[in-house]
Design an enzyme around this catalytic site. Structure first.
Site, PDB file in Angstrom:
ATOM      1  N   HIS A 138       0.727  -1.298   0.250  1.00 42.38           N
ATOM      2  CA  HIS A 138       0.069   0.157  -0.077  1.00 42.38           C
ATOM      3  C   HIS A 138       0.847   1.342  -0.130  1.00 42.38           C
ATOM      4  O   HIS A 138       0.364   2.207   0.139  1.00 42.38           O
ATOM      5  CB  HIS A 138      -1.059   0.121   1.289  1.00 42.38           C
ATOM      6  CG  HIS A 138      -2.247  -0.958   0.967  1.00 42.38           C
ATOM      7  ND1 HIS A 138      -3.356  -0.579   0.593  1.00 42.38           N
ATOM      8  CD2 HIS A 138      -2.254  -2.112   1.566  1.00 42.38           C
ATOM      9  CE1 HIS A 138      -4.037  -1.604   0.629  1.00 42.38           C
ATOM     10  NE2 HIS A 138      -3.622  -2.471   1.238  1.00 42.38           N
ATOM     11  N   LYS A 149      -8.737  13.478   3.934  1.00 43.54           N
ATOM     12  CA  LYS A 149      -8.228  12.231   3.844  1.00 43.54           C
ATOM     13  C   LYS A 149      -6.815  12.573   5.097  1.00 43.54           C
ATOM     14  O   LYS A 149      -7.139  13.572   5.823  1.00 43.54           O
ATOM     15  CB  LYS A 149      -7.198  11.943   2.570  1.00 43.54           C
ATOM     16  CG  LYS A 149      -6.551  13.223   2.157  1.00 43.54           C
ATOM     17  CD  LYS A 149      -5.975  12.970   0.767  1.00 43.54           C
ATOM     18  CE  LYS A 149      -7.196  12.907  -0.187  1.00 43.54           C
ATOM     19  NZ  LYS A 149      -7.196  11.778  -0.955  1.00 43.54           N
ATOM     20  N   ARG A 150      -6.325  11.474   5.380  1.00 41.86           N
ATOM     21  CA  ARG A 150      -5.195  11.495   6.512  1.00 41.86           C
ATOM     22  C   ARG A 150      -4.378  12.662   6.169  1.00 41.86           C
ATOM     23  O   ARG A 150      -3.986  12.973   5.002  1.00 41.86           O
ATOM     24  CB  ARG A 150      -4.592  10.318   6.619  1.00 41.86           C
ATOM     25  CG  ARG A 150      -3.457   9.726   7.687  1.00 41.86           C
ATOM     26  CD  ARG A 150      -2.973   8.648   7.731  1.00 41.86           C
ATOM     27  NE  ARG A 150      -2.562   8.131   6.136  1.00 41.86           N
ATOM     28  CZ  ARG A 150      -1.523   8.182   5.879  1.00 41.86           C
ATOM     29  NH1 ARG A 150      -0.337   8.598   6.718  1.00 41.86           N
ATOM     30  NH2 ARG A 150      -1.083   7.614   4.706  1.00 41.86           N
ATOM     31  N   LYS A 176       0.251  14.194   0.947  1.00 44.35           N
ATOM     32  CA  LYS A 176      -0.952  14.356   0.428  1.00 44.35           C
ATOM     33  C   LYS A 176      -1.198  15.767   0.134  1.00 44.35           C
ATOM     34  O   LYS A 176      -2.178  16.355  -0.454  1.00 44.35           O
ATOM     35  CB  LYS A 176      -2.198  13.865   1.359  1.00 44.35           C
ATOM     36  CG  LYS A 176      -1.940  12.194   1.567  1.00 44.35           C
ATOM     37  CD  LYS A 176      -3.152  11.770   2.424  1.00 44.35           C
ATOM     38  CE  LYS A 176      -2.797  10.202   2.634  1.00 44.35           C
ATOM     39  NZ  LYS A 176      -3.252   9.717   1.737  1.00 44.35           N
ATOM     40  N   THR A 207      -9.089   5.794  -2.042  1.00 44.68           N
ATOM     41  CA  THR A 207     -10.401   5.104  -2.642  1.00 44.68           C
ATOM     42  C   THR A 207     -11.267   6.473  -2.203  1.00 44.68           C
ATOM     43  O   THR A 207     -12.357   6.528  -2.805  1.00 44.68           O
ATOM     44  CB  THR A 207     -10.707   4.200  -1.323  1.00 44.68           C
ATOM     45  OG1 THR A 207     -10.598   4.563  -0.078  1.00 44.68           O
ATOM     46  CG2 THR A 207     -10.032   3.142  -1.905  1.00 44.68           C
ATOM     47  N   LYS A 228     -15.130   7.587  -4.184  1.00 49.45           N
ATOM     48  CA  LYS A 228     -16.398   7.771  -3.465  1.00 49.45           C
ATOM     49  C   LYS A 228     -16.827   9.001  -3.749  1.00 49.45           C
ATOM     50  O   LYS A 228     -18.020   9.217  -4.216  1.00 49.45           O
ATOM     51  CB  LYS A 228     -15.991   7.827  -1.982  1.00 49.45           C
ATOM     52  CG  LYS A 228     -15.790   6.531  -1.257  1.00 49.45           C
ATOM     53  CD  LYS A 228     -15.034   6.755   0.120  1.00 49.45           C
ATOM     54  CE  LYS A 228     -14.498   5.173   0.505  1.00 49.45           C
ATOM     55  NZ  LYS A 228     -13.805   5.411   1.758  1.00 49.45           N
TER      56      LYS A 228
END
Length: 800
Positions: free
Chosen positions: A349, A537-538, A543, A645, A649
């Protein structure tokens, strides 16, 4: 069990009386919720029993999904809808004067994880059961979640205990008869039999009892019901050696206290390693016991059992299965290794080498002496294999071995000990083969494959967005509920103005619902007519939430410097948790909140923008946030996000992706076409090329926008202390902007301007959104599970 509304009301009333000794009117709402949950669980138990009987009769192959996380979300509504009794129960409760929504709101999200890893695992459980594949989960029964996030008046993240089982949980069933003895510490005694073979016994160990709690994973429109087994640590009957019993009780309690304990200390690192071995040891031994009960032998274990290792956390399952086969059942090394490799598969991952787990050899040797001995032998034999098969590359052995620099490299162990290694998006899998694991790909090309992640469209659209479901039903029927391929039929309607208008009405209704939620949770009133731009998101540097908030600051500075400047009204939404020990990430959260405080209270901004940080991001929040979003921010540095993911969504609910060509964004872009998303920034190849000659300070010096934004990190714009955000400034300049925030800034500004231009043509925007929905069926986890089942697990659907 009940078959109609009348029987439901009678049974529910009876249960309240028998459980709490009160009438319906006198029972507390939490008691009503628990009673209802247990009724639903017991209703599903009949299917659970039938599933187990069918599996035993067919002697079907079983899959076990080992993961440190399963972020299930609230289960009451999804279970009722999967069972097909939702309407009956809601109406029955209404007859009794009970509002179902009031009870559903009392359910806490199970605190069984942190981020995308756990949300993926939960989607897989739903899809596997709905597709009738025998896939069971294996995890820890954490008494507390990661943490409950609060934001204080200064904008800081504050971590509070997430005691998700405060009211109890109706979904689990304790199974002490299947308890497993787990051993830590101690040492090994070696004896020899008459054939000269060595036998090991683990003595003077600390024993901990692993007790399983089973949850039913209920399929949709099927009797198929799989099992999520959660292991709880309890004191063993064997007296602890060399430790005060109170300390022993505390040590036992800590194992399942919460997910991902702080590993900034040696004590925390040991605890994480304990957690990992605890649940894999319990899981492996439980599987072996069940298999022996059915088959009486282990020679066929690889034909009847598949274990999927979700990231590196469960990789100790490989030496543990070797240990059980050799020490408990007398297998020789070669036989045990062959069976273990046949059973094990590994999902990677991350492409970030620093995120690949490495454990100091001392930790494993001290905590798990027999496991370390087995890892050493796997390493020795593999080194010998590499020397023989790659004589032309003498340096390869050192690159690929498991134990080096006094550390055990868990990803290396996973690849060597598994028959299958997969990435989770096409781009990610190519990076694994060409870069991160290229040596292993050279040795074992047949082991590598791609399995692009997916989401369960039941929870993430059918159940969480009934307004959109209703529109879909009217246009393409209901076959798409069970067949993700049917989403594509929506393409026949994307050009119709009436359908475009209907979609815009659906989205506007969801935005009003989200606006109400935002005001309720934060006190900030937002404009539902504005663009809802979301990054949820985290919180991690790669990110690039920092890029997002820097753009917000740039827009704010334009408003302040130019009284004539106007922008399309925008609401910038952030939701993220930062690891408790991740100082940079926590400072970014504080920056977002301090910017929000200034922007939202500045009369010059008028109605042009609002900034909102939504605290305590979880599945339940996401079920409200995702359907109400217009723009999906997927802006990680190219080559760093394995898949994602959240992007799927948002896409499935009609948001337009604003993103880099990273992770599954690449496949989204290929499916919808570049005219139906907004892609910006450097590609993976461009990032790799720039890495060797990048100078962040040049961007700071040459771009006035960047300089003006960054200077606010070292003055008093957002805080009275000019050094409050110095860590962010230094990360970009002193550490040369590892994730290329400054390099992509200009492209990101232009991408945001393109979003505004596209959004103003409402019907053209609606068409973009509808195309995204129509193409999102590919990202159903039903498709992903099909690929795992057929190509890795070799498991068949159960005839039930």
């Amino acid at each position: 069990m009940f078959k109609n509304k009348t029987e439901f009301k009678k049974e529910y009333t009876r249960r309240l009386v028998e459980s709490y000794g009160t009438t319906v009117d006198q029972t507390h709402p939490t008691e009503k919720y628990i009673a209802l949950g247990k009724m639903v669980r017991d209703y599903a138990n009949v299917n659970w029993k039938d599933t187990k009987q069918a599996e035993a009769q067919e002697k079907t192959k079983q899959v076990y999904y080992f993961s440190m996380e399963f972020l299930l979300g609230r289960m009451l509504t999804s279970n009722l809808k999967n069972l097909g009794i939702y309407d009956m129960v809601v109406e029955g409760l209404k007859d009794l004067g009970i509002d179902y929504k009031d009870l559903a709101e009392l359910e806490a999200d199970p605190g069984l994880g942190n981020g995308g890893l756990g949300r993926l695992a939960a989607c897989f459980m739903d899809s596997a059961a709905s597709m009738r594949y025998p896939v069971n989960g294996n995890c820890i029964r954490y008494r507390a979640g990661l943490f409950r996030q609060l934001i204080n008046h200064q904008g800081d993240q504050v971590e509070m205990p997430d005691m998700w089982m405060y009211y109890g949980t109706p979904w689990e069933i304790r199974k002490p008869k299947h308890a497993v003895d787990v051993k830590f510490y101690g040492h090994l005694n070696v004896t020899y039999d008459e054939n000269g073979d060595m036998h090991f016994s683990h003595v003077d160990a600390t024993h901990i009892r692993a007790v399983p709690y089973d949850m039913a994973m209920i399929g949709s429109d099927t009797k198929m019901t799989n099992t999520l087994r959660l292991w709880s640590a309890e004191p063993a009957d064997i007296a602890p050696r060399g430790i005060d019993y109170r300390q022993y009780l505390s040590d036992v309690e800590n194992i399942c206290l919460n997910v991902y304990p702080n590993d900034s200390t040696e004590e925390g690192k040991f605890l994480r390693l304990k957690q990992q071995y605890f649940f894999v040891c319990a899981g492996i031994n439980s599987i072996i016991e069940s298999h022996m009960h059915t088959f009486k032998k282990l020679d066929n274990l690889g034909k009847k059992i598949a274990i999927q290792l979700n990231d590196t956390h469960p990789v100790l399952a490989i030496p543990e299965l070797m240990r059980v086969l050799m020490d408990d059942y007398g297998y020789q090394w070669d036989e045990a290794s062959k069976i273990t490799t046949e059973v094990m598969s590994y999902t990677n991952h991350t492409v970030m080498s620093e995120a690949l787990e490495k454990w100091p050899t001392r930790y494993i040797r001290e905590l798990l002496p027999r496991i370390y001995m087995i890892i050493e032998e796997i390493d020795r034999r593999f080194c010998q294999y590499v020397r023989i098969h790659c004589p032309e590359d003498p340096a390869m052995m050192e690159r690929v071995r498991i134990i080096k620099d006094d550390q055990v490299h868990m990803a290396n162990l996973a690849i060597i000990g598994s028959h299958s290694v997969n990435g989770v998006a096409a781009l990610h899998s190519e990076i694994l083969k060409k870069d991160l694991f290229r040596d292993y790909y050279r040795l074992f090309p047949e082991r590598f494959s791609n399995k692009t992640n997916g989401i369960t469209h039941r929870r993430w659209m059918l159940y969480s967005n009934p307004q959109l479901k209703s529109l879909m039903d009217r246009k393409i029927g209901k076959k798409y509920e069970g067949d993700y391929r049917e989403f594509e039929k929506l393409m026949n309607y994307v050009d119709q103005p009436a359908v475009q208008d209907a979609f815009l009405s659906v989205k506007q209704e969801r935005k009003w619902l989200l606006a109400d939620y935002i005001e309720d949770k934060t006190g900030v009133a937002v404009n539902p007519e504005s663009i809802f731009d979301t990054q949820a998101k985290r919180l991690h540097a790669y990110k690039r939430q920092l890029l997002n908030i820097m753009h917000v600051i740039y827009r704010y500075q334009r408003i302040k410097s130019d009284p004539e400047y106007r922008m399309v009204p925008h609401t910038y939404l952030f939701a993220a948790k930062a690891a408790s020990s991740y100082a940079f990430a926590k400072k970014v959260i504080k920056l977002i909140n301090r910017v929000a405080n200034v922007v939202n209270n500045d009369p010059d901004v008028k109605d042009m923008m609002k900034v909102v940080f939504l605290p305590n991001y979880n599945v339940s929040m996401s079920e409200i946030l995702v359907p109400g979003t217009d723009v999906s921010e997927q802006i990680s540095t190219a080559g760093k996000e394995a898949s994602g993911t959240g992007n799927m969504k948002f896409m499935m609910n009609g948001a337009v992706t604003l993103g880099t060509l990273d992770g599954a964004n690449v496949e989204i872009d290929e499916l919808v076409g570049r005219e139906n998303d907004v892609i910006f920034g450097m590609t993976v190849d461009e990032v790799n090329e720039k890495r060797y000659n990048y100078n962040a300070r040049e961007y700071y010096n040459n771009d006035e926008r960047i300089r003006n934004v960054m200077n606010t990190f070292i003055n008093t714009t957002w805080a009275s202390d000019p050094n409050e955000f110095r860590i962010i400034y230094d990360e970009l300049l002193m550490k040369n902007d590892e994730f290329f925030v400054l390099a992509d800034f200009d492209a990101y500004v232009k991408a945001q301007e393109e979003i505004e231009r596209l959004y103003q043509d409402r019907r053209a925007w609606a068409k973009m959104c509808l195309i995204n929905i129509a193409k999102s069926g590919y990202f159903s986890s039903d498709r992903t599970i099909e690929e795992y089942a057929k190509e890795i697990w070799k498991v068949k659907q159960l005839d039930i």
